[in-house]
Design a protein around this motif. Structure first.
Motif, PDB file in Angstrom:
ATOM      1  N   GLY A   1     -31.925 -28.719  30.210  1.00  0.00           N
ATOM      2  CA  GLY A   1     -30.724 -29.519  29.979  1.00  0.00           C
ATOM      3  C   GLY A   1     -29.682 -29.329  31.061  1.00  0.00           C
ATOM      4  N   TYR A   2     -29.485 -28.092  31.472  1.00  0.00           N
ATOM      5  CA  TYR A   2     -28.483 -27.806  32.498  1.00  0.00           C
ATOM      6  C   TYR A   2     -28.890 -28.404  33.847  1.00  0.00           C
ATOM      7  CZ  TYR A   2     -25.461 -25.228  35.686  1.00  0.00           C
ATOM      8  OH  TYR A   2     -24.550 -24.912  36.668  1.00  0.00           O
ATOM      9  N   ILE A   3     -30.156 -28.207  34.243  1.00  0.00           N
ATOM     10  CA  ILE A   3     -30.628 -28.732  35.528  1.00  0.00           C
ATOM     11  C   ILE A   3     -30.532 -30.250  35.545  1.00  0.00           C
ATOM     12  CG2 ILE A   3     -32.646 -28.987  37.027  1.00  0.00           C
ATOM     13  CD1 ILE A   3     -33.531 -26.201  36.113  1.00  0.00           C
ATOM     14  N   THR A   4     -30.962 -30.868  34.469  1.00  0.00           N
ATOM     15  CA  THR A   4     -30.910 -32.330  34.391  1.00  0.00           C
ATOM     16  C   THR A   4     -29.484 -32.832  34.520  1.00  0.00           C
ATOM     17  OG1 THR A   4     -32.889 -32.396  32.989  1.00  0.00           O
ATOM     18  CG2 THR A   4     -31.433 -34.325  32.937  1.00  0.00           C
ATOM     19  N   ASP A   5     -28.569 -32.171  33.867  1.00  0.00           N
ATOM     20  CA  ASP A   5     -27.166 -32.589  33.893  1.00  0.00           C
ATOM     21  C   ASP A   5     -26.558 -32.418  35.285  1.00  0.00           C
ATOM     22  OD1 ASP A   5     -24.703 -33.406  32.445  1.00  0.00           O
ATOM     23  OD2 ASP A   5     -24.025 -31.396  33.020  1.00  0.00           O
ATOM     24  N   GLN A   6     -26.980 -31.384  36.011  1.00  0.00           N
ATOM     25  CA  GLN A   6     -26.353 -31.069  37.285  1.00  0.00           C
ATOM     26  C   GLN A   6     -27.004 -31.775  38.478  1.00  0.00           C
ATOM     27  OE1 GLN A   6     -23.481 -29.177  37.620  1.00  0.00           O
ATOM     28  NE2 GLN A   6     -23.505 -29.334  35.375  1.00  0.00           N
ATOM     29  N   ILE A   7     -28.337 -31.780  38.556  1.00  0.00           N
ATOM     30  CA  ILE A   7     -28.995 -32.306  39.760  1.00  0.00           C
ATOM     31  C   ILE A   7     -30.109 -33.301  39.472  1.00  0.00           C
ATOM     32  CG2 ILE A   7     -28.404 -30.345  41.235  1.00  0.00           C
ATOM     33  CD1 ILE A   7     -31.075 -29.110  40.688  1.00  0.00           C
ATOM     34  N   GLY A   8     -30.361 -33.615  38.207  1.00  0.00           N
ATOM     35  CA  GLY A   8     -31.335 -34.642  37.892  1.00  0.00           C
ATOM     36  C   GLY A   8     -32.622 -34.101  37.307  1.00  0.00           C
ATOM     37  N   TRP A   9     -33.275 -34.924  36.484  1.00  0.00           N
ATOM     38  CA  TRP A   9     -34.465 -34.473  35.754  1.00  0.00           C
ATOM     39  C   TRP A   9     -35.644 -34.073  36.657  1.00  0.00           C
ATOM     40  CZ3 TRP A   9     -39.022 -36.981  36.400  1.00  0.00           C
ATOM     41  CH2 TRP A   9     -38.993 -38.309  36.851  1.00  0.00           C
ATOM     42  N   PRO A  10     -35.882 -34.714  37.820  1.00  0.00           N
ATOM     43  CA  PRO A  10     -37.051 -34.269  38.611  1.00  0.00           C
ATOM     44  C   PRO A  10     -37.006 -32.795  38.980  1.00  0.00           C
ATOM     45  CG  PRO A  10     -36.259 -36.396  39.421  1.00  0.00           C
ATOM     46  CD  PRO A  10     -35.224 -35.888  38.456  1.00  0.00           C
ATOM     47  N   TRP A  11     -35.793 -32.266  39.162  1.00  0.00           N
ATOM     48  CA  TRP A  11     -35.678 -30.866  39.579  1.00  0.00           C
ATOM     49  C   TRP A  11     -36.078 -29.885  38.482  1.00  0.00           C
ATOM     50  CZ3 TRP A  11     -35.346 -29.156  44.361  1.00  0.00           C
ATOM     51  CH2 TRP A  11     -34.980 -30.067  45.348  1.00  0.00           C
ATOM     52  N   VAL A  12     -36.098 -30.339  37.241  1.00  0.00           N
ATOM     53  CA  VAL A  12     -36.635 -29.491  36.167  1.00  0.00           C
ATOM     54  C   VAL A  12     -38.072 -29.109  36.494  1.00  0.00           C
ATOM     55  CG1 VAL A  12     -37.316 -29.462  33.737  1.00  0.00           C
ATOM     56  CG2 VAL A  12     -35.126 -30.483  34.401  1.00  0.00           C
ATOM     57  N   PHE A  13     -38.842 -30.063  36.956  1.00  0.00           N
ATOM     58  CA  PHE A  13     -40.263 -29.830  37.252  1.00  0.00           C
ATOM     59  C   PHE A  13     -40.455 -29.150  38.607  1.00  0.00           C
ATOM     60  CE2 PHE A  13     -39.799 -33.556  34.507  1.00  0.00           C
ATOM     61  CZ  PHE A  13     -40.518 -33.125  33.407  1.00  0.00           C
ATOM     62  N   TYR A  14     -39.629 -29.491  39.595  1.00  0.00           N
ATOM     63  CA  TYR A  14     -39.756 -28.844  40.899  1.00  0.00           C
ATOM     64  C   TYR A  14     -39.435 -27.353  40.804  1.00  0.00           C
ATOM     65  CZ  TYR A  14     -39.690 -33.637  42.728  1.00  0.00           C
ATOM     66  OH  TYR A  14     -39.962 -34.956  42.977  1.00  0.00           O
ATOM     67  N   ILE A  15     -38.341 -27.021  40.144  1.00  0.00           N
ATOM     68  CA  ILE A  15     -37.915 -25.614  40.057  1.00  0.00           C
ATOM     69  C   ILE A  15     -38.905 -24.792  39.243  1.00  0.00           C
ATOM     70  CG2 ILE A  15     -36.142 -24.061  39.146  1.00  0.00           C
ATOM     71  CD1 ILE A  15     -34.064 -26.204  39.915  1.00  0.00           C
ATOM     72  N   THR A  16     -39.277 -25.287  38.064  1.00  0.00           N
ATOM     73  CA  THR A  16     -40.191 -24.503  37.219  1.00  0.00           C
ATOM     74  C   THR A  16     -41.586 -24.411  37.840  1.00  0.00           C
ATOM     75  OG1 THR A  16     -40.672 -26.510  35.912  1.00  0.00           O
ATOM     76  CG2 THR A  16     -38.952 -25.038  35.103  1.00  0.00           C
ATOM     77  N   GLY A  17     -42.018 -25.454  38.551  1.00  0.00           N
ATOM     78  CA  GLY A  17     -43.315 -25.391  39.221  1.00  0.00           C
ATOM     79  C   GLY A  17     -43.335 -24.378  40.340  1.00  0.00           C
ATOM     80  N   ILE A  18     -42.261 -24.324  41.125  1.00  0.00           N
ATOM     81  CA  ILE A  18     -42.177 -23.361  42.230  1.00  0.00           C
ATOM     82  C   ILE A  18     -42.145 -21.930  41.698  1.00  0.00           C
ATOM     83  CG2 ILE A  18     -40.676 -22.502  44.066  1.00  0.00           C
ATOM     84  CD1 ILE A  18     -39.911 -25.453  44.595  1.00  0.00           C
ATOM     85  N   VAL A  19     -41.392 -21.699  40.636  1.00  0.00           N
ATOM     86  CA  VAL A  19     -41.335 -20.356  40.042  1.00  0.00           C
ATOM     87  C   VAL A  19     -42.723 -19.921  39.578  1.00  0.00           C
ATOM     88  CG1 VAL A  19     -40.442 -19.009  38.101  1.00  0.00           C
ATOM     89  CG2 VAL A  19     -38.913 -20.523  39.378  1.00  0.00           C
ATOM     90  N   ALA A  20     -43.477 -20.842  38.976  1.00  0.00           N
ATOM     91  CA  ALA A  20     -44.828 -20.509  38.523  1.00  0.00           C
ATOM     92  C   ALA A  20     -45.752 -20.194  39.702  1.00  0.00           C
ATOM     93  CB  ALA A  20     -45.398 -21.658  37.693  1.00  0.00           C
ATOM     94  N   LEU A  21     -45.566 -20.878  40.819  1.00  0.00           N
ATOM     95  CA  LEU A  21     -46.369 -20.578  42.013  1.00  0.00           C
ATOM     96  C   LEU A  21     -46.067 -19.182  42.544  1.00  0.00           C
ATOM     97  CD1 LEU A  21     -46.274 -23.932  44.046  1.00  0.00           C
ATOM     98  CD2 LEU A  21     -48.213 -22.949  42.807  1.00  0.00           C
ATOM     99  N   VAL A  22     -44.808 -18.802  42.548  1.00  0.00           N
ATOM    100  CA  VAL A  22     -44.426 -17.452  42.981  1.00  0.00           C
ATOM    101  C   VAL A  22     -45.073 -16.417  42.070  1.00  0.00           C
ATOM    102  CG1 VAL A  22     -42.501 -15.847  43.261  1.00  0.00           C
ATOM    103  CG2 VAL A  22     -42.278 -18.221  44.045  1.00  0.00           C
TER     104      VAL A  22
END
Length: 522
Positions: free
Chosen positions: A197-218
């Motif tokens: 909810g916070y990410i979507t409100d601040q920078i848009g819904w696509p970044w929900v998937f980009y951020i969580t996907g990158i964290v999972a790769l790490v």
């Protein structure tokens, strides 16, 4: 004489590193699973965004914000013209795939090792998460199959998890280690809903998937570097820890006893567990996938507050699950209730709530996870637009539903110590079915019909399923070892038993001898 300097790994035991990595792995798995529940609210274009003059973006209870400025749900409109039926289909896609790999996942772990099976599952999930925004913009069905295959590959994580701990967890530590790692699922759901909810409100819904996907790769990179399938294969484990684990677990292998599939199908207790699992998960998955939709369409919270408040339900599940497990152990160790009644009441009264005068008794068993959630679910519909009461009732419904975990999942081990893992895989297949049926039904019921009446009917359906499951468990649950699960002779059975609880406690020793509930890897 100079002291021998210990290697870093001797200060931090390898099994504790595995615990931390599994905790973070489960957390990431549930973040990838749950992130779309809030993001999809912002992905879909409302009627007002089309400029047709309808007030489709206005919630039944009006807009609301905790901040000084009013909630503005029309400021950032979605991109997709999906109706509620399509929304439900996307939310259910993960679970369509998830059911297929519950039983095969155990076989894959034994053949290829849990490190590869669990790690590759998470790698594929991370990649598919990163592809989600592109898939959504290309085609509805492309997104559906991205979510489907994410569920398909994540279906192996619990079998791989249990299989690896069978080689790593000393018997007297197994209960604690598995409990710690499994709480990552609750933490992941809380983070996914609140952060999305916070990410979507601040920078848009696509970044929900980009951020969580990158964290999972790490996480995947760290997993492949730090984790190994067994103590014998670990290059940095201390010799002392290796010997401790291997000697405590033992090297004897269970006999290759045929799985009694026909007896499973004929057993009333197995059907009881299957129905109880299905009914409890109906409520859980209704909350997990559709609560943000209710917060948006009916209660009118903006996207940031929607995610935060939706996260309260999995948070209460975690609190009630941990507290319920502790209470059950205390009750049984003090002979307040026997094993059967403690498990039965926790599930049933968790499902129905009619024994409120005997509040402490139901807390100890599996039935408590079915009855009380039904009551609070119905109350949440009757409170109308009282947002505080609605959020509180929904959170309590979810929390009491969590009491089915300490009351329910151990029963597979109790009735069939040799086949507990297989039984759990079977019931979890059926327990996953509500994950795709519930969103489809809710989507159909609310399509062009986002009203309090429609959601009241949804709550009545959920409550009825809770109650039905509670009644079945109350009538048919057993905790004694079933005849078809008995070992060929007692001596070999005793050698095969692997205790999960700390049997050093005199109070727990008698209970372990009586029920042998801690046998098997689960």
């Amino acid at each position: 004489m100079a002291k021998v300097k210990k290697k870093p790994c001797e200060w931090l035991p390898a099994r504790y590193v595995l615990t931390a990595m599994f905790f973070l792995g489960m957390m990431n798995a549930y973040i990838l699973r749950s992130n779309i529940s809030v993001a999809i609210v912002a992905m879909i274009r409302t009627a007002e965004a089309d400029g047709n003059g309808t007030d489709g973006s206005t919630s039944i209870c009006g807009e609301f914000s905790f901040g000084s400025t009013p909630a503005n749900k029309t400021a950032k409109q979605g991109e997709f013209d999906w109706d509620e039926t399509q929304k439900g289909r996307i939310l259910s896609a993960f679970f369509y795939g998830y059911v297929f790999m519950q039983v095969p996942g155990g076989y894959l772990e034994t053949k290829f090792g849990g490190k590869k099976v669990y790690g590759i599952s998470m790698l594929i999930g991370a990649i598919l998460t990163l592809l989600t925004p592109v898939a959504a913009r290309v085609d509805f069905w492309f997104l559906f199959f991205v979510r489907f295959f994410m569920g398909f590959f994540q279906g192996v994580i619990f079998p791989a998890h249990h299989g690896m701990w069978g080689k790593w967890a000393p018997p007297l530590e197994r209960s604690r280690l598995l409990s710690i790692t499994c709480t990552g699922t609750n933490v992941g759901t809380v983070i996914a809903l609140a952060l999305s909810g916070y990410i979507t409100d601040q920078i848009g819904w696509p970044w929900v998937f980009y951020i969580t996907g990158i964290v999972a790769l790490v996480w995947f990179v760290a997993w492949m570097l730090l984790v190994h399938d067994s103590p014998a294969e670990h290059p940095r484990i201390s010799e002392e820890e290796r010997e401790y684990i291997e000697s405590s677990i033992g090297t004897n292998v269970q006999e290759d006893i045929p799985v009694p599939w026909l007896e499973f199908a004929k057993s009333r207790v197995v059907w009881c567990l299957l129905i109880g699992h299905f009914c409890n998960n109906w409520g859980n998955y209704t909350m997990l996938t559709n609560l943000p939709n209710y917060m948006d369409a009916i209660l009118g919270f903006n996207i940031a507050e929607n995610g935060l408040l939706s996260a309260l339900s999995p948070l209460t599940i975690w609190v009630f699950t941990v507290a319920g497990g502790w209470i059950i152990d205390v009750i049984r160790s003090r002979d307040i209730l026997d094993t059967l009644n403690s498990r039965r009441d926790t599930d049933v009264n968790g499902k129905l709530g009619i024994n409120i005068l005997f509040f402490l008794k139901p807390l100890m068993s599996e039935d408590f996870g079915q009855f009380l959630p039904a009551i609070f679910l119905i109350i949440s519909g009757f409170v109308g637009c009282d947002r505080a009461a609605a959020v509180a009732m929904l959170a309590l419904s979810a929390g009491f539903g969590g009491l089915s975990t300490p009351g329910f999942k151990i029963c597979h081990i109790e009735i069939a110590p040799r086949f507990g893992g297989i039984l759990f895989g079977i019931t979890n297949v059926f327990g996953s079915i509500p994950g795709f049926i519930a969103p489809e039904i809710i989507g159909a019921m609310t399509n062009n019909n986002q009203t309090r009446e429609a959601w009241m009917n949804i709550f009545w359906i959920g409550a009825s399923i809770y109650v039905f499951g509670g009644i079945v468990v109350l009538l048919f649950l057993r905790t004694d070892i079933q005849p078809w699960a008995q070992a060929p002779d007692k001596s070999s059975a005793d050698q095969d038993v692997i205790f999960l609880e700390d049997v050093s406690s005199t109070r727990n020793q008698r209970h372990n001898d009586e029920t042998k509930e801690n046998a098997v890897l689960i």
